[in-house]
Design a protein around this motif. Structure first.
Motif, PDB file in Angstrom:
ATOM      1  N   VAL A  39       0.840  -1.199   0.000  1.00  0.00           N
ATOM      2  CA  VAL A  39       0.000   0.000   0.000  1.00  0.00           C
ATOM      3  C   VAL A  39       0.879   1.254   0.000  1.00  0.00           C
ATOM      4  CG1 VAL A  39      -1.642   1.352   1.360  1.00  0.00           C
ATOM      5  CG2 VAL A  39      -1.981  -1.109   1.086  1.00  0.00           C
ATOM      6  N   ILE A  40       1.893   1.254   0.882  1.00  0.00           N
ATOM      7  CA  ILE A  40       2.779   2.417   0.957  1.00  0.00           C
ATOM      8  C   ILE A  40       3.526   2.605  -0.356  1.00  0.00           C
ATOM      9  CG2 ILE A  40       4.836   3.367   2.084  1.00  0.00           C
ATOM     10  CD1 ILE A  40       3.865   2.118   4.682  1.00  0.00           C
ATOM     11  N   GLY A  41       4.048   1.492  -0.877  1.00  0.00           N
ATOM     12  CA  GLY A  41       4.800   1.550  -2.128  1.00  0.00           C
ATOM     13  C   GLY A  41       3.970   2.143  -3.256  1.00  0.00           C
ATOM     14  N   PHE A  42       2.755   1.641  -3.421  1.00  0.00           N
ATOM     15  CA  PHE A  42       1.902   2.127  -4.506  1.00  0.00           C
ATOM     16  C   PHE A  42       1.505   3.583  -4.275  1.00  0.00           C
ATOM     17  CE2 PHE A  42       0.727  -2.467  -5.353  1.00  0.00           C
ATOM     18  CZ  PHE A  42       1.416  -2.506  -6.555  1.00  0.00           C
ATOM     19  N   SER A  43       1.305   3.929  -2.983  1.00  0.00           N
ATOM     20  CA  SER A  43       0.911   5.314  -2.678  1.00  0.00           C
ATOM     21  C   SER A  43       2.014   6.278  -3.085  1.00  0.00           C
ATOM     22  CB  SER A  43       0.629   5.476  -1.185  1.00  0.00           C
ATOM     23  OG  SER A  43      -0.347   4.558  -0.774  1.00  0.00           O
ATOM     24  N   LEU A  44       3.268   5.877  -2.828  1.00  0.00           N
ATOM     25  CA  LEU A  44       4.394   6.735  -3.192  1.00  0.00           C
ATOM     26  C   LEU A  44       4.545   6.804  -4.699  1.00  0.00           C
ATOM     27  CD1 LEU A  44       7.056   5.682  -0.525  1.00  0.00           C
ATOM     28  CD2 LEU A  44       5.617   7.740  -0.583  1.00  0.00           C
ATOM     29  N   ALA A  45       4.248   5.684  -5.364  1.00  0.00           N
ATOM     30  CA  ALA A  45       4.486   5.623  -6.802  1.00  0.00           C
ATOM     31  C   ALA A  45       3.428   6.387  -7.586  1.00  0.00           C
ATOM     32  CB  ALA A  45       4.535   4.165  -7.259  1.00  0.00           C
ATOM     33  N   SER A  46       2.212   6.453  -7.065  1.00  0.00           N
ATOM     34  CA  SER A  46       1.182   7.166  -7.815  1.00  0.00           C
ATOM     35  C   SER A  46       0.256   7.902  -6.857  1.00  0.00           C
ATOM     36  CB  SER A  46       0.358   6.190  -8.661  1.00  0.00           C
ATOM     37  OG  SER A  46      -0.841   6.810  -9.073  1.00  0.00           O
ATOM     38  N   PRO A  47       0.011   9.175  -7.142  1.00  0.00           N
ATOM     39  CA  PRO A  47      -0.878   9.964  -6.268  1.00  0.00           C
ATOM     40  C   PRO A  47      -2.328   9.461  -6.368  1.00  0.00           C
ATOM     41  CG  PRO A  47      -0.293  11.210  -8.226  1.00  0.00           C
ATOM     42  CD  PRO A  47       0.534   9.970  -8.262  1.00  0.00           C
ATOM     43  N   ASN A  48      -2.612   8.699  -7.418  1.00  0.00           N
ATOM     44  CA  ASN A  48      -3.989   8.260  -7.611  1.00  0.00           C
ATOM     45  C   ASN A  48      -4.341   7.026  -6.798  1.00  0.00           C
ATOM     46  OD1 ASN A  48      -4.528  10.270  -9.519  1.00  0.00           O
ATOM     47  ND2 ASN A  48      -3.457   9.068 -11.081  1.00  0.00           N
ATOM     48  N   PHE A  49      -3.324   6.430  -6.148  1.00  0.00           N
ATOM     49  CA  PHE A  49      -3.588   5.165  -5.469  1.00  0.00           C
ATOM     50  C   PHE A  49      -4.306   5.369  -4.148  1.00  0.00           C
ATOM     51  CE2 PHE A  49      -2.550   1.708  -2.604  1.00  0.00           C
ATOM     52  CZ  PHE A  49      -2.954   0.620  -3.348  1.00  0.00           C
TER      53      PHE A  49
END
Lengths: 338, 314, 510
Positions: A39-49
């Motif tokens: 969750v953290i990884g995806f959140s950092l990778a995309s603001p849309n997550f």
């Protein structure tokens, strides 16, 4: 045995049990930590997550697979497997369609019929496995195909729509929680998933049926020789799992406002994958509903996140497959050490 | 003992079935249609057209196809079983035309005419092809999409299959037309949902999440299109949706304005023309090699017109 | 004699356990060196290190004077060290010869296996060992003893100079044990060094030259087998002297009959077996391996079907068709194989004690009262002296004796007053054995009716109030319990085939 040996023996066993307990907690922590890390990884990778709408979408996407995985967990804990859960889900959706749309009967009857049909089919699978001693893999593989065919036959290969049943789509798409707390529009499907998971967790940890479920997976012959009617209990587990597939059938048909007779094949593998990622042993006897829930969430976070990052579809499946292997390998490592 | 009896029973039942098939073949001209599927409404409509032609020309038609459009091997098995029955002619909708060539050569050697339908076969063996021009149809979808979003912005595709002819043609038809004609339109994502309603729904929701400025989505077959409509409704975002084929749910979505419109083929016509061409070929009559069965764009305004209503199915 | 193996200051730790503490061991060519100690003393760990299964944390291993490091069992094999595990590890669908040469098959060109040569070499091996086994038959169907012979042949075919045998006689009959010992003598004379792990004192005396005793992962001492009395060896093993109490036979003439078995039959395994058992009585079942004692027990318990015969519990006929029926009638069965048939190893002590009585702990909707269950479990832990940190402990972590007590607790909780113990002390330490014996006596004094099946004659004599002896499916006679009955009397009945001949004649005339 003298006092010294006693003391050493019990200290040793205390120590090793301590290590094992820590290991068990570690595994659950590990699964939960990987979920959080994703969750953290995806959140950092995309603001849309990391947005309410997307989190809700992920939860909603987990609901059907999650409910199926909960059903699969019970059966897998007995040391069995149920390959028919995907097509059973579809079959139950078709039954709901027949009762509601074709029969014009009231909504509660349709829901009961779907769950009842699921439980009956589960009971049949359980009978094949327990009484007729057909290996679970084979019995439920056969059942999977039978149900797929039956769904197509009953519907004439045409979907049944629920346009005449007002409120049917609300079962998974509406939001009771959203009515109370508008900021948290959790879809009802997710609510259903958590209720089913809670109920199953209660059954598995607090009831006779649950205790025998673990015992069957741990050592079926010992249970039989304890004077327990193992066949009856095993059939009950399959029937319970079947009933839960009925709930999954209601969820998916409510989601699609239709019973799609051609769907369902392949859903069982996603469910089993979630169970395995959640740390349940395919040999039976070990595993929890909480683990399964985490496993199902890991799978949908992964699919959702990879899509948001626009990873090519081919690679999405490669990554998901690799994660399954990694998860089970981590579990193996832990067990060897413990 | 029981097992032996059961085996004998099965064998005799099989023999009975085989002999029935044979006698039918002798009574009437026998034309098997090996399709790409049978569960979807589209194929049921093709079957309806084939049945209509069968009644008209007094021939025996069977219709079968694999469970989904990736099962190339299953379809090859079906084709080879159909050939073994020595039919008068054969109708074939190839999932993978290269894979079928050896069998088609067999048919040629046995002088069994082959009519390709739904999509072409890359070979000169088929006596005729009754199909929708999928690339042109998808190009029409692209043109309508461009008009509806004002010739600029982001669009995405939810395609039903990555390898099958129809999947590839509809994707390429759409993408190529946009690339050639509308430089201001960007295609930001192409995802594959296997035609599964639920998977296509989840894909759509994620696409809308990942690309907040998305203006339009094209769903390349019935399951994909319904999934796109579902996903958009659940997300509550306004987006222009162009679908493909028909079916009750898709028609409803168009009437409700959730979906802007869709391409429809003429599945009944495909089935009818295939059987008709097969009968003529079997009798040795001359036939046109390319039968374009046509396609149409329909939306709220023309969905009830007789011309469109005739080719739509539930 | 030269030293084949020297192990020096071997250290091994597992998570939470210091398994070996600076242990030394040596083996000479042409000797049988017995390795003894209670379960958990570290014998198996030491031998697994010698055979390359585990690697030591520190210490040296010398084979014929050269220091070696074994990274794998294969490496140990290459140095001539073979091990025959307690659980036989043969592939039952392959032939005897294929099993012997697995992984080292003689090859022809293109990777084909030279089956003919393989069979010929296996036959030569067997000839050298004076065993008559057809190398071409599948292993499936061979008796345990014969399978063991195959294992030994397999180890020898790899040119082993050192052979480790872990409890090789656990499942053998006396005749088979004789055969095995003859083979061991032959190997000795050829200069093979043998490490012999066993719990059976009489065997140690019969075949070993030296005895090394271990306790709690430590080396205790090495003694000459012939000059050391058994009591001394036991003392070394348990760290104290054991008193051997004799059985006290109570007067049971007025006790009511708890169980009556009339004309039980099933094929060749059970031939018209009838006996009765009173409350408070311990009936020992003696006989050779395969005499049908376990079969009788399982038939009474409903675990296997019976062809004919009646079972009366407290004078009433009980229709027993499944273990569930037997338990309802108050009969409990404690299998010889606790791990496979008695316990759910991955579950905790409380769950295992409650395993046969779960519905009694549930309310109307099947919800379990875990609190009550754990209280009851704690009661049993105290009453039977089960050594476990708590009722939450998984039973797989308990010692054999304590596992056995958990199974006993399970049946006591289920209110079973007829208890059938099949080999109650198999795999249990000497120290814990006498505790189980005392428990049996206590249970009988409480009015339980008890059947004890045992292959160890001293054990039968130690616990039984009355002794039933079986031979080839038949009950050949009863002997009174107590000090006056001898092992010889039992053996006579156990090998008495006269009744059998008679029965066979009857079958023929019928």
């Amino acid at each position: 045995m003298n006092a010294t040996t006693d003391k050493t023996a019990s200290t040793a066993s205390q120590l090793s049990s301590g290590a094992r307990l820590a290991g068990g907690a570690q595994q659950k922590l590990l699964a939960f930590a990987s979920l959080i890390a994703l969750v953290i990884g995806f959140s950092l990778a995309s603001p849309n997550f990391f947005q309410v709408s997307n989190i809700m979408a992920i939860l909603q996407a987990t609901s059907v697979n999650g409910v199926l995985a909960v059903a699969a967990t019970a059966v897998i804990l007995t040391g069995g497997i149920d390959l028919s859960i995907g097509t059973l889900m579809t079959f139950c959706a078709v039954v709901a369609g027949v009762v509601l749309t074709w029969g014009g009967l009231p909504l509660p009857l349709g829901l009961l019929a779907a769950i009842g049909a699921g439980a009956l089919v589960g009971l049949a699978s359980g009978t094949f496995v327990a009484r007729m001693k057909i290996p679970p893999f084979i019995a439920t593989l056969g059942m999977m195909l039978v149900l797929k065919g039956l769904s197509l036959i009953i519907t004439g290969a045409k979907p049944i729509y629920f346009n005449d049943t007002p409120g049917y789509t609300e079962i998974s798409q509406g939001s009771l929680i959203g009515l109370v707390i508008p900021a948290l529009p959790v879809p009802n499907g997710v609510l259903v998933l958590f209720l089913v998971a809670l109920a199953m967790a209660f059954v598995l940890s607090r009831t006779v049926l649950g205790r025998y479920t673990y015992a069957l997976g741990s050592n079926e012959e010992a249970v039989r020789l304890s004077g327990v009617n193992t066949n009856a209990w095993k059939m009950a587990v399959y029937a319970l799992a079947g009933g839960i597939c009925g709930i999954a059938g209601i969820l998916i048909s409510s989601r699609l406002n239709s019973a799609q007779p051609a769907l369902g094949l392949g859903y069982e593998l996603d469910a089993i994958a979630a169970v395995v990622i959640g740390g349940t042993s395919l040999a039976g006897g070990r595993g929890t509903v909480l683990g399964t829930l985490i496993g199902a969430l890991i799978m949908s976070v992964l699919t959702n996140g990879l899509r948001i990052l626009s990873v090519a579809p081919e690679w999405q499946t490669v990554v998901t497959g690799a994660i399954i292997i990694l998860a089970v390998y981590a579990d193996q490592l832990r067990r060897q050490r413990g | 003992m029981i097992t032996r009896r059961m085996i004998l029973g099965t064998l005799s039942a099989a023999a009975l079935l085989a002999s029935t098939g044979f006698s039918l073949a002798q009574d009437k001209m026998y034309i098997p249609l090996v399709s790409k599927g049978f569960q979807h409404q589209f194929w049921q409509a093709v079957k309806a057209g084939a049945d209509k032609a069968a009644a008209e020309f007094g021939v025996e038609v069977t219709f079968e196809g694999p469970d989904n459009e990736t099962m190339v091997d299953r379809q090859i098995d079906m084709l080879s079983a159909a050939l073994a029955k020595k039919p008068a002619a054969i109708g074939f909708a190839a999932l993978d035309s290269q894979a079928a060539i050896p069998l088609l050569k067999q048919a040629e050697a046995a002088k069994i005419p082959v009519i390709a339908f739904d999509s072409g076969v890359d070979s000169d063996i088929p006596a005729a092809t009754a199909a929708t021009d999928n690339k042109a149809a998808a190009a029409l979808a692209a043109e309508k999409m461009a008009a509806l979003i004002g010739d600029e912005g982001e669009v995405a595709l939810v395609v039903h299959d990555q390898t099958s002819r129809t999947g590839v043609d509809r994707r390429d038809g759409f993408v190529e037309w946009i690339a050639a004609n509308k430089p201001k339109i960007q295609i930001v994502a192409i995802e594959y949902g296997g035609g599964d309603h639920l998977k296509s729904t989840e894909i759509t929701k994620t696409l809308l999440q990942a690309h907040p400025n998305l203006k339009g989505i094209f769903g390349s077959n019935e399951g994909s299109a319904i999934g796109v409509a579902n996903g958009a409704r659940e997300s509550g975002k306004k987006v222009v949706i162009i679908g493909y084929d028909s079916g009750a749910a898709q028609k409803q979505a168009i009437r409700d304005g959730l979906m802007a419109g869709a391409i429809t083929q003429n599945p009944v016509g495909i089935g009818y023309e295939t059987v008709k061409a097969a009968v003529m070929a079997a009798k040795g009559e001359p036939i046109v090699p390319t039968i374009d069965t046509g396609f149409y764009f329909y939306d709220k305004s023309n969905i009830d017109s007789p011309e469109i209503a005739a080719v739509l199915y539930d | 004699m030269r030293d084949l193996v020297n192990m020096e200051r071997i250290e091994k730790r597992f998570p939470g356990v210091h398994a070996l503490k600076g242990v030394g061991f040596d083996l000479r060519a042409g000797e049988v060196h017995a390795l003894m100690g209670e379960n958990g003393a570290g014998k198996s760990t030491l031998m697994k290190i010698l055979s390359g299964v585990y690697q030591p944390d520190s210490g040296r291993i010398l084979v014929e004077g050269r220091e070696v490091m074994f990274g794998s069992p294969r490496a140990a094999q290459d140095h001539g060290i073979g091990i025959i595990h307690q659980e036989l590890a043969l592939m039952k669908d392959l032939t005897v010869a294929q099993n012997i040469f697995i992984g080292r098959e003689p090859r022809l060109s293109f990777g084909r296996i030279d089956e003919a040569r393989q069979n010929r070499e296996a036959r030569e091996l067997f000839a050298a060992l004076n065993i008559d086994i057809d190398p071409r038959r599948p292993v499936d169907g061979l008796s345990i003893a014969r399978q063991q012979m195959v294992e030994i042949a397999k180890a020898l075919s790899a040119r082993s100079k050192v052979l480790i045998m872990d409890e090789p006689t656990a499942a053998l009959t006396d005749g088979e044990i004789g055969e095995l010992f003859a083979m061991i003598e032959k190997l000795k004379s050829e200069g093979v060094g043998i490490v012999y792990i066993s719990h059976k004192m009489d065997e140690i005396k019969r075949i070993s030259d030296r005895v090394t005793v271990m306790r709690d992962g430590e080396y205790v001492g090495t003694v000459e087998a012939q000059d050391t009395p058994i009591s001394r060896i036991i003392e070394m093993m348990v760290g104290r002297a054991l008193s051997d109490e004799a059985v006290v036979v109570p007067d049971l003439t007025r006790a009511e009959t708890a169980l009556e078995v009339i004309d039980l039959n099933r094929g060749r395994e059970i031939r018209t077996v009838s006996f009765s058992l009173r409350k408070g009585e311990i009936l020992g079942f003696a006989g050779l391996m395969g005499a049908g004692r376990t079969e009788v027990a399982r038939a009474i318990f409903g675990a296997d079907p019976r062809e004919s015969g009646d079972i009366l519990v407290r004078g009433h006929k009980a229709d027993i068709r499944s273990p569930a029926d037997a338990v309802k009638a108050g009969i409990g069965y404690l299998s010889e194989d606790r791990k496979h048939f008695g316990l759910a190893l991955g579950m905790n002590v409380a769950d295992n004690i409650a395993l046969a009585s779960l519905p009694a702990f549930a309310n109307g909707v099947g919800r379990l009262d875990d609190g009550r269950m754990h209280r009851v479990a704690r009661d049993f832990i105290a009453r039977l002296g089960i050594r476990t940190p708590s009722e939450h402990q998984e039973v797989r972590l308990l010692s054999g004796g304590n596992q056995q007590k958990v199974v006993i607790a399970k049946w006591l909780l289920r209110d079973c007053d007829i208890l059938i113990f099949d080999e109650p002390t198999r795999g249990i330490d000497i120290g814990a054995k006498s505790e189980i014996y005392r428990l049996l006596a206590d249970l009988a004094a409480d009015g339980k009716a008890i059947i004890v099946i045992s292959s160890e004659l001293p054990e039968v004599l130690r616990v039984s109030h009355r002794i039933a002896v079986m031979c080839e499916g038949q009950l050949t006679g009863f002997l009174p319990g107590g000090a006056d009955t001898t092992q010889e009397q039992i053996m006579q009945l156990a090998t008495d085939r006269s009744g059998l001949r008679q029965a066979t004649r009857q079958e023929e005339t019928a």
